[in-house]
Design a protein around this motif. Sequence first.
Motif, PDB file in Angstrom:
ATOM      1  N   PRO A 246       0.801  -1.223   0.000  1.00 16.75           N
ATOM      2  CA  PRO A 246       0.000   0.000   0.000  1.00 16.75           C
ATOM      3  C   PRO A 246       0.834   1.273   0.000  1.00 16.75           C
ATOM      4  O   PRO A 246       0.286   2.356  -0.213  1.00 16.75           O
ATOM      5  CB  PRO A 246      -0.826  -0.125   1.288  1.00 16.75           C
ATOM      6  N   TRP A 247       2.133   1.143   0.206  1.00 14.73           N
ATOM      7  CA  TRP A 247       3.040   2.302   0.139  1.00 14.73           C
ATOM      8  C   TRP A 247       3.437   2.611  -1.307  1.00 14.73           C
ATOM      9  O   TRP A 247       4.130   3.600  -1.560  1.00 14.73           O
ATOM     10  CB  TRP A 247       4.311   2.032   0.958  1.00 14.73           C
ATOM     11  N   LEU A 248       3.012   1.795  -2.268  1.00 17.81           N
ATOM     12  CA  LEU A 248       3.403   2.006  -3.667  1.00 17.81           C
ATOM     13  C   LEU A 248       2.981   3.381  -4.167  1.00 17.81           C
ATOM     14  O   LEU A 248       3.677   3.997  -4.973  1.00 17.81           O
ATOM     15  CB  LEU A 248       2.797   0.909  -4.542  1.00 17.81           C
ATOM     16  N   PHE A 249       1.832   3.894  -3.679  1.00 24.03           N
ATOM     17  CA  PHE A 249       1.347   5.178  -4.169  1.00 24.03           C
ATOM     18  C   PHE A 249       2.263   6.321  -3.763  1.00 24.03           C
ATOM     19  O   PHE A 249       2.378   7.309  -4.475  1.00 24.03           O
ATOM     20  CB  PHE A 249      -0.091   5.402  -3.699  1.00 24.03           C
ATOM     21  N   ALA A 250       2.930   6.181  -2.629  1.00 20.63           N
ATOM     22  CA  ALA A 250       3.920   7.182  -2.231  1.00 20.63           C
ATOM     23  C   ALA A 250       5.088   7.180  -3.209  1.00 20.63           C
ATOM     24  O   ALA A 250       5.603   8.239  -3.604  1.00 20.63           O
ATOM     25  CB  ALA A 250       4.415   6.906  -0.818  1.00 20.63           C
ATOM     26  N   GLU A 251       5.508   5.987  -3.642  1.00 26.02           N
ATOM     27  CA  GLU A 251       6.616   5.876  -4.587  1.00 26.02           C
ATOM     28  C   GLU A 251       6.224   6.429  -5.956  1.00 26.02           C
ATOM     29  O   GLU A 251       6.991   7.149  -6.604  1.00 26.02           O
ATOM     30  CB  GLU A 251       7.046   4.412  -4.695  1.00 26.02           C
ATOM     31  N   LEU A 252       5.006   6.105  -6.406  1.00 27.56           N
ATOM     32  CA  LEU A 252       4.533   6.599  -7.699  1.00 27.56           C
ATOM     33  C   LEU A 252       4.384   8.110  -7.695  1.00 27.56           C
ATOM     34  O   LEU A 252       4.789   8.797  -8.641  1.00 27.56           O
ATOM     35  CB  LEU A 252       3.193   5.944  -8.032  1.00 27.56           C
ATOM     36  N   SER A 253       3.795   8.638  -6.624  1.00 28.83           N
ATOM     37  CA  SER A 253       3.605  10.085  -6.518  1.00 28.83           C
ATOM     38  C   SER A 253       4.941  10.811  -6.543  1.00 28.83           C
ATOM     39  O   SER A 253       5.107  11.822  -7.233  1.00 28.83           O
ATOM     40  CB  SER A 253       2.840  10.416  -5.232  1.00 28.83           C
ATOM     41  N   ALA A 254       5.917  10.277  -5.789  1.00 31.04           N
ATOM     42  CA  ALA A 254       7.238  10.909  -5.750  1.00 31.04           C
ATOM     43  C   ALA A 254       7.896  10.884  -7.130  1.00 31.04           C
ATOM     44  O   ALA A 254       8.411  11.901  -7.607  1.00 31.04           O
ATOM     45  CB  ALA A 254       8.115  10.205  -4.718  1.00 31.04           C
TER      46      ALA A 254
END
Length: 380
Positions: A246-254
């Motif tokens: 669920p932390w993938l969205f932080a990586e994508l956003s960054a």
Amino acid sequence: MSPLRIGSLELNSPVVLAPMAGVTNVAFRTLCRELELERAGSTSGLYVCEMVTARALVERHPVTMHMTTFGPTETPRSLQLYTVDPDTTYAAAKMIVDENMADHIDMNFGCPVPKVTRKGGGSALPYKRRLFGQIVAAAVRATEGTDIPVTVKFRVGIDDEHHTHLDAGRIAAEEGAAAVALHARTAAQRYSGNADWNEIARLKEHVTTVPVLGNGDIFDAGDAEKMMTQTGCDGVVVGRGCLGRPWLFAELSAALNGREIPTPPSLGEVTQIMRRHAELLADHHGEDRGTRELRKHIAWYLRGFPAGSEVRSGLARVSSLAELDDLLGKLDADVPFPADAEGPRGRQGSPSTVALPEGWLDDPEDTCVPVGADIMHSGG
């Protein structure tokens, strides 16, 4: 990266969480948002509720109504409808408007599950071009005069001989959809093989008046960047790639906003995330069902980590938060995120012939509503 505008919605990140049955409930969406805020400093994408059936919504099926739960601070609230009937579509969308149930309506025409397509629903329906257009128009008509945009998601087609995505994209835009999203596989592929990003590029060239989003085989930040570069799409929709991450969205956003990508979590951090997920599920479903719901996520969370068969087996049967705490305490918190945990997630399945109603392919202009296609036993 420029913000993504979908009707009245302006998103600082062009990333959308794809609805997944039994996964993208309020607990999972809250967790994804919390981790994006913690690890990337913002919550800037669009997190879509798991799909609900328009008919079940109108009939106020208790399971369906529970599925439409949003967090107290969740914004924008995004709800996806499965629908096959213009009249029911209008009633459901009007209900969403009148009761302030959501800020965005997405419609699913991409489901490849045989029990859906054999009734003419999901990814089978865009083949009926006029009926498809009437359904989209009904949702748009119900939201006229509001700030609630309607978007549409579909697949490349039924199979390689029956592509429908270019017509579906054109029709959706003409009928007032604020954006379209393409899962770049046919229904026959299900989730097997590779998504054909070239079809996303073709749709982007074909549909020029509204944003085009791409979906399929985005499992890390690099995949999202490649898709947008190769296809010219305006945003990405991420499904299976976030299972157990669920932390993938932080990586994508960054990555898509030119910031440093956060370091993947250690096993100790993953256990904390799992515990938070369980707590949120317990809040939504009650502790007994909430911890049972967590079980399906265990293998995804622990993929590639050394956990041991005894702990894995125990977690697969966990039934309380206290039991979960005991089992998670047995894991080595210092183990870094393993490289072999990257890559495809979820069931791949095998390609197969798409189940369709008898005579379904005879007349693409037929507007008859498929019989029984909007009855979903799960309430969703």
